[in-house]
Design a protein around this motif. Structure first.
Motif, PDB file in Angstrom:
ATOM      1  N   GLY A 151      -2.601 -10.554 -46.531  1.00 45.21           N
ATOM      2  CA  GLY A 151      -3.704  -9.618 -46.714  1.00 45.21           C
ATOM      3  C   GLY A 151      -3.573  -8.904 -48.044  1.00 45.21           C
ATOM      4  O   GLY A 151      -2.524  -8.943 -48.700  1.00 45.21           O
ATOM      5  N   LYS A 152      -4.641  -8.254 -48.450  1.00 46.76           N
ATOM      6  CA  LYS A 152      -4.661  -7.460 -49.681  1.00 46.76           C
ATOM      7  C   LYS A 152      -4.116  -8.218 -50.890  1.00 46.76           C
ATOM      8  O   LYS A 152      -3.250  -7.725 -51.615  1.00 46.76           O
ATOM      9  N   ASP A 153      -4.586  -9.446 -51.082  1.00 46.15           N
ATOM     10  CA  ASP A 153      -4.216 -10.258 -52.247  1.00 46.15           C
ATOM     11  C   ASP A 153      -2.714 -10.510 -52.363  1.00 46.15           C
ATOM     12  O   ASP A 153      -2.174 -10.614 -53.466  1.00 46.15           O
ATOM     13  N   THR A 154      -2.029 -10.613 -51.239  1.00 47.92           N
ATOM     14  CA  THR A 154      -0.585 -10.845 -51.220  1.00 47.92           C
ATOM     15  C   THR A 154      -0.243 -11.996 -50.275  1.00 47.92           C
ATOM     16  O   THR A 154      -0.755 -12.075 -49.165  1.00 47.92           O
ATOM     17  N   TRP A 155       0.645 -12.866 -50.753  1.00 54.00           N
ATOM     18  CA  TRP A 155       1.160 -13.981 -49.966  1.00 54.00           C
ATOM     19  C   TRP A 155       2.681 -13.852 -49.974  1.00 54.00           C
ATOM     20  O   TRP A 155       3.280 -13.563 -51.013  1.00 54.00           O
ATOM     21  N   GLY A 156       3.320 -14.054 -48.853  1.00 50.03           N
ATOM     22  CA  GLY A 156       4.773 -13.894 -48.796  1.00 50.03           C
ATOM     23  C   GLY A 156       5.404 -14.816 -47.781  1.00 50.03           C
ATOM     24  O   GLY A 156       4.796 -15.779 -47.314  1.00 50.03           O
ATOM     25  N   ASN A 157       6.636 -14.493 -47.440  1.00 48.83           N
ATOM     26  CA  ASN A 157       7.421 -15.228 -46.443  1.00 48.83           C
ATOM     27  C   ASN A 157       7.684 -16.670 -46.860  1.00 48.83           C
ATOM     28  O   ASN A 157       7.959 -17.511 -46.017  1.00 48.83           O
ATOM     29  N   GLY A 158       7.592 -16.937 -48.153  1.00 47.90           N
ATOM     30  CA  GLY A 158       7.834 -18.287 -48.642  1.00 47.90           C
ATOM     31  C   GLY A 158       9.040 -18.320 -49.557  1.00 47.90           C
ATOM     32  O   GLY A 158       9.773 -17.344 -49.691  1.00 47.90           O
ATOM     33  N   THR A 159       9.232 -19.465 -50.194  1.00 47.59           N
ATOM     34  CA  THR A 159      10.340 -19.635 -51.126  1.00 47.59           C
ATOM     35  C   THR A 159       9.857 -20.291 -52.408  1.00 47.59           C
ATOM     36  O   THR A 159       8.817 -20.945 -52.427  1.00 47.59           O
ATOM     37  N   ILE A 160      10.647 -20.099 -53.451  1.00 46.34           N
ATOM     38  CA  ILE A 160      10.414 -20.735 -54.748  1.00 46.34           C
ATOM     39  C   ILE A 160      11.714 -21.417 -55.144  1.00 46.34           C
ATOM     40  O   ILE A 160      12.791 -20.821 -55.066  1.00 46.34           O
ATOM     41  N   TYR A 161      11.590 -22.652 -55.579  1.00 47.17           N
ATOM     42  CA  TYR A 161      12.757 -23.416 -56.024  1.00 47.17           C
ATOM     43  C   TYR A 161      12.750 -23.479 -57.546  1.00 47.17           C
ATOM     44  O   TYR A 161      11.728 -23.776 -58.164  1.00 47.17           O
ATOM     45  N   ARG A 188      18.529 -23.330 -57.547  1.00 44.95           N
ATOM     46  CA  ARG A 188      18.511 -22.245 -56.558  1.00 44.95           C
ATOM     47  C   ARG A 188      17.126 -22.073 -55.950  1.00 44.95           C
ATOM     48  O   ARG A 188      16.116 -22.273 -56.611  1.00 44.95           O
ATOM     49  N   THR A 189      17.131 -21.638 -54.704  1.00 44.77           N
ATOM     50  CA  THR A 189      15.901 -21.322 -53.988  1.00 44.77           C
ATOM     51  C   THR A 189      15.888 -19.828 -53.721  1.00 44.77           C
ATOM     52  O   THR A 189      16.894 -19.256 -53.286  1.00 44.77           O
ATOM     53  N   TYR A 190      14.742 -19.209 -53.996  1.00 47.54           N
ATOM     54  CA  TYR A 190      14.588 -17.764 -53.855  1.00 47.54           C
ATOM     55  C   TYR A 190      13.472 -17.449 -52.863  1.00 47.54           C
ATOM     56  O   TYR A 190      12.513 -18.212 -52.743  1.00 47.54           O
ATOM     57  N   THR A 235      -5.240 -14.129 -62.532  1.00 47.52           N
ATOM     58  CA  THR A 235      -3.861 -13.768 -62.856  1.00 47.52           C
ATOM     59  C   THR A 235      -3.032 -13.680 -61.588  1.00 47.52           C
ATOM     60  O   THR A 235      -3.352 -12.923 -60.672  1.00 47.52           O
ATOM     61  N   LEU A 236      -1.964 -14.454 -61.557  1.00 48.19           N
ATOM     62  CA  LEU A 236      -1.079 -14.529 -60.402  1.00 48.19           C
ATOM     63  C   LEU A 236       0.296 -14.005 -60.801  1.00 48.19           C
ATOM     64  O   LEU A 236       0.854 -14.434 -61.815  1.00 48.19           O
ATOM     65  N   ILE A 237       0.824 -13.077 -60.025  1.00 47.81           N
ATOM     66  CA  ILE A 237       2.171 -12.549 -60.250  1.00 47.81           C
ATOM     67  C   ILE A 237       3.074 -13.146 -59.165  1.00 47.81           C
ATOM     68  O   ILE A 237       2.865 -12.906 -57.975  1.00 47.81           O
ATOM     69  N   VAL A 238       4.034 -13.934 -59.582  1.00 47.84           N
ATOM     70  CA  VAL A 238       4.948 -14.595 -58.658  1.00 47.84           C
ATOM     71  C   VAL A 238       6.308 -13.913 -58.790  1.00 47.84           C
ATOM     72  O   VAL A 238       6.869 -13.840 -59.883  1.00 47.84           O
ATOM     73  N   ARG A 239       6.821 -13.402 -57.694  1.00 45.15           N
ATOM     74  CA  ARG A 239       8.115 -12.719 -57.715  1.00 45.15           C
ATOM     75  C   ARG A 239       9.115 -13.517 -56.886  1.00 45.15           C
ATOM     76  O   ARG A 239       8.902 -13.769 -55.699  1.00 45.15           O
ATOM     77  N   GLY A 240      10.179 -13.926 -57.533  1.00 46.03           N
ATOM     78  CA  GLY A 240      11.274 -14.591 -56.842  1.00 46.03           C
ATOM     79  C   GLY A 240      12.414 -13.600 -56.701  1.00 46.03           C
ATOM     80  O   GLY A 240      12.684 -12.835 -57.627  1.00 46.03           O
TER      81      GLY A 240
END
Length: 150
Positions: free
Chosen positions: A99-109, A115-117, A128-133
């Motif tokens: 919700g509110k333009d946020t996606w979570g509970n995933g991982t980034i390799y 490493r996986t974060y 514009t997408l802000i990806v936080r690992g």
């Protein structure tokens, strides 16, 4: 009285379905191809079974290194995966819309380190997408900025 109950039920059913459709459209706004801020990486975000994933579709190679097609996942901790190519590699897994333009509970390799974060993704605006690992705590993470490919 029964007519009032049926009417309320129908109203609730129609409202909840339109709300669901609207949330689905909002959740799908990250679907597409995104260019990294440094213009050295393109990732395609796609949806599968109500979760979002991303795969590498292009990246810049140093002239002293092999072609893009020749890069392998040599830093992967799993020896069986070290021969898989970077190109087409799924690097974002299992994001869910919060919700509110946020996606979570995933991982980034990160194929550079193997490493996986944990990850959270925020849509700053339509392009514009802000990806936080991060590892453990979101506050200890690093942001990457991506722009939608036109």
């Amino acid at each position: 009285m029964k007519l009032l109950k049926v009417g309320f039920y129908l109203f609730f059913l129609v409202y909840s379905q339109s709300s669901f459709a609207q949330n689905t459209q909002i959740a799908d706004r990250i679907v597409g191809t995104w260019f990294s801020e440094n213009k050295d990486l393109k990732v395609e975000i796609f949806k599968k079974n109500d979760k979002f994933y991303g795969k590498v579709v292009w990246f810049i190679c140093d002239p002293k290194t092999p072609n893009m097609e020749d890069f392998k996942d040599t830093e992967n901790p799993d020896p069986k995966l070290r021969s898989r190519p970077w190109l087409g590699m799924q690097v974002v897994d299992n994001l869910t819309f919060n919700g509110k333009d946020t996606w979570g509970n995933g991982t980034i390799y990160d194929p550079n380190s193997g490493r996986t974060y944990d990850s959270v993704v925020r849509l700053k605006d339509a392009n514009t997408l802000i990806v936080r690992g991060y590892w453990g705590f979101e506050i200890l993470g690093k942001n990457m900025v991506f722009y939608r490919v036109g």
